[in-house]
Design a protein around this motif. Structure first.
Motif, PDB file in Angstrom:
ATOM      1  N   ARG A  95     -20.059 -56.345  19.278  1.00  0.00           N
ATOM      2  CA  ARG A  95     -21.150 -57.159  19.667  1.00  0.00           C
ATOM      3  C   ARG A  95     -21.770 -57.028  20.856  1.00  0.00           C
ATOM      4  N   LYS A  96     -20.892 -56.222  21.995  1.00  0.00           N
ATOM      5  CA  LYS A  96     -21.407 -55.909  23.234  1.00  0.00           C
ATOM      6  C   LYS A  96     -22.686 -55.105  23.008  1.00  0.00           C
ATOM      7  N   PHE A  97     -22.452 -54.208  22.049  1.00  0.00           N
ATOM      8  CA  PHE A  97     -23.393 -53.048  21.800  1.00  0.00           C
ATOM      9  C   PHE A  97     -24.784 -53.771  21.105  1.00  0.00           C
ATOM     10  N   ILE A  98     -24.345 -54.640  20.029  1.00  0.00           N
ATOM     11  CA  ILE A  98     -25.440 -54.987  19.244  1.00  0.00           C
ATOM     12  C   ILE A  98     -26.240 -56.093  19.897  1.00  0.00           C
ATOM     13  N   GLY A 106     -25.541 -57.082  23.407  1.00  0.00           N
ATOM     14  CA  GLY A 106     -25.632 -57.105  24.806  1.00  0.00           C
ATOM     15  C   GLY A 106     -24.582 -57.528  25.545  1.00  0.00           C
ATOM     16  N   GLY A 107     -24.076 -57.211  26.766  1.00  0.00           N
ATOM     17  CA  GLY A 107     -23.181 -57.805  27.507  1.00  0.00           C
ATOM     18  C   GLY A 107     -22.104 -56.780  28.107  1.00  0.00           C
ATOM     19  N   GLU A 108     -21.146 -57.469  29.008  1.00  0.00           N
ATOM     20  CA  GLU A 108     -20.327 -56.398  29.739  1.00  0.00           C
ATOM     21  C   GLU A 108     -19.021 -56.121  29.050  1.00  0.00           C
ATOM     22  N   PHE A 142     -23.300 -46.988  17.820  1.00  0.00           N
ATOM     23  CA  PHE A 142     -23.773 -48.572  17.724  1.00  0.00           C
ATOM     24  C   PHE A 142     -25.375 -48.416  17.589  1.00  0.00           C
ATOM     25  N   ALA A 143     -26.043 -47.425  17.728  1.00  0.00           N
ATOM     26  CA  ALA A 143     -27.774 -47.575  17.407  1.00  0.00           C
ATOM     27  C   ALA A 143     -28.078 -48.347  16.471  1.00  0.00           C
ATOM     28  N   ILE A 144     -27.046 -48.368  15.307  1.00  0.00           N
ATOM     29  CA  ILE A 144     -27.651 -48.932  14.310  1.00  0.00           C
ATOM     30  C   ILE A 144     -27.711 -50.395  14.453  1.00  0.00           C
ATOM     31  N   GLY A 145     -26.850 -50.824  15.314  1.00  0.00           N
ATOM     32  CA  GLY A 145     -26.728 -52.467  15.740  1.00  0.00           C
ATOM     33  C   GLY A 145     -28.031 -52.753  16.133  1.00  0.00           C
ATOM     34  N   ASN A 146     -28.576 -52.029  17.056  1.00  0.00           N
ATOM     35  CA  ASN A 146     -29.904 -52.330  17.709  1.00  0.00           C
ATOM     36  C   ASN A 146     -31.249 -52.404  16.849  1.00  0.00           C
ATOM     37  N   ASN A 147     -30.831 -52.164  15.411  1.00  0.00           N
ATOM     38  CA  ASN A 147     -32.087 -51.995  14.520  1.00  0.00           C
ATOM     39  C   ASN A 147     -32.065 -53.163  13.578  1.00  0.00           C
ATOM     40  N   VAL A 148     -31.158 -54.083  13.778  1.00  0.00           N
ATOM     41  CA  VAL A 148     -31.073 -55.279  12.675  1.00  0.00           C
ATOM     42  C   VAL A 148     -32.279 -55.242  11.711  1.00  0.00           C
TER      43      VAL A 148
END
Length: 408
Positions: free
Chosen positions: A59-62, A64-66, A15-21
């Motif tokens: 989406r929790k990784f992209i 944020g959330g619990e 999911f690191a890719i999700g944080n690089n939109v």
């Protein structure tokens, strides 16, 4: 327990890719045979697509959330024996000159382009996800098999140039590749068995971790080819069109002094807890216990490039409705050939929109939408390859694309 920490590292890479939109290319560029002026073209895209992870989890990784126990259990139950996920992001800017460079070929000119891209892929067993997010309590008295699981993440700059045809829009460019981040995890054999009371763990592990050196800023060097070739076909109004052959990032790069960690061991544990390995010195002890061998290497890697072949819409068509279709293939074994079929509608000279369905890649079916606006000196296109993914948590991915072109 300690294996959960290792597994969480693995899924963090997913999911690191999700944080690089590396983006997708289904946002159509209409074929236009009129002679082009100087142009500046900007493309941006991101996507994330998987075979089994629904958006309510990813989406929790992209964003944020619990992640609740209920969500983890529901996600685990939806996994197959082996699963895929992939994604990436791209920003590319190109300048195409109008100056003639060959006396005998008045339509040919020069171009330069610059891009920043990131791409991540993984395949993993369903039990590995369950172990990472449910813990070993759900697998007491059982064995968890995570053999043939792997993940890879790369981020790089691309800079270069080439030649383009101002009339038929063909181009070819050669680019230098400058990797900035790289990580690869490969597990050839992986199995962990838990005693009924959780006191003992039997671990079989054969695999490796390869990561780029901390310094310098660029971790290596490579080269790649980009190209577009537009091929007209047919000679009648009912059977004619243009096939477009697209190639992006077809090449290699070599990492310099990358860190390689290898393990091939079978060990029985008793009494270990995750908290026992909370600092670096204790993790060093763990590596020694596992028999991790460390070394440096300078491997050559294949870029996550792709080839796409398909029919495109044409600006001079007499029909308001045109078909589009084709196939896309990435240069990695995670990605399955993707086929797509669409329709392009142009009610006005300056405005067009369309839709396509696709199947394959890192997952299954997707539905895409796009719209283009063209004025005298500017073109704007926006779209998504997964409109249902943007709206529904029950889908398996996300996608966004934008293209801007300025002629002057």
């Amino acid at each position: 327990m300690i294996l959960k920490k290792i597994n969480l590292i693995f899924f963090g890479i997913l999911f690191a890719i999700g944080n690089n939109v590396n983006g997708q290319e289904l946002l159509p560029v209409m074929y236009d045979s009129t002679l082009a002026n100087r142009q500046i073209i900007m493309n941006g895209s991101f996507f994330q697509h998987g075979s089994s992870l629904k958006n309510d989890f990813s989406r929790k990784f992209i964003f944020g959330g619990e992640i609740s126990d209920e969500l983890s259990q529901r996600t685990y139950e939806g996994q197959k024996k082996y699963n895929r996920i992939g994604g990436g992001a791209k920003f590319r800017i190109a300048y195409k000159s109008a100056n003639q460079i060959f006396k005998s070929k008045p339509s040919w000119s020069w171009m330069i382009d610059l891009a920043n891209e990131v791409h991540g892929t993984a395949d993993y067993s369903g039990d590995l996800l369950g172990l990472a997010f449910l813990g070993n309590a759900s697998f007491l008295g059982e064995s968890v098999n995570f053999s043939n699981s792997s993940a890879q993440y790369v981020q790089y700059l691309s800079i270069g140039g080439g030649i383009h045809n101002r009339k038929n829009k063909n181009f070819i460019s050669l680019n230098a590749i400058l990797p900035q981040n790289f990580f690869m995890l490969s597990v050839n054999k992986g199995n962990v068995s838990f005693a009924e009371d959780g006191a003992n763990i039997d671990l079989i592990l054969q695999g490796e971790i390869l990561e780029a050196a901390a310094d310098p800023y660029f971790k290596g060097l490579g080269a790649a080819v980009n190209f577009d070739f537009n091929i007209p076909f047919g000679n009648s109004e009912s059977f004619s069109g243009v096939m477009k052959v697209t190639g992006r990032n077809l090449g290699f790069y070599q990492l310099h002094n990358a860190k390689l960690q290898e393990i091939d061991n079978s060990i029985s544990y008793s009494g270990f807890q995750l908290a026992d390995f909370a600092n670096d010195s204790q993790m060093t002890t763990l590596k020694d216990t596992l028999g991790v061998r460390e070394s440096t290497t300078s491997p050559t890697r294949l870029l996550p490039g792709f080839i796409q072949v398909g029919k495109v819409a044409t600006a001079d068509s007499k029909h308001k409705l045109q078909s589009t279709f084709g196939v896309r293939m990435y240069t990695n074994y995670f990605y399955k050939p993707m086929i797509y079929l669409g329709v392009h509608y142009q009610p006005l000279t300056s405005f067009s929109l369309g839709s396509q369905i696709s199947y394959g890649g890192y997952g299954g079916f997707r539905l895409g939408l796009y719209a283009n606006y063209t004025a005298k000196n500017i073109m704007i296109g926006i779209g998504t390859e997964d409109i249902l993914g943007a709206l529904l948590k029950s889908q398996y991915g996300h996608s966004g694309l934008i293209r801007l072109a300025w002629k002057f």
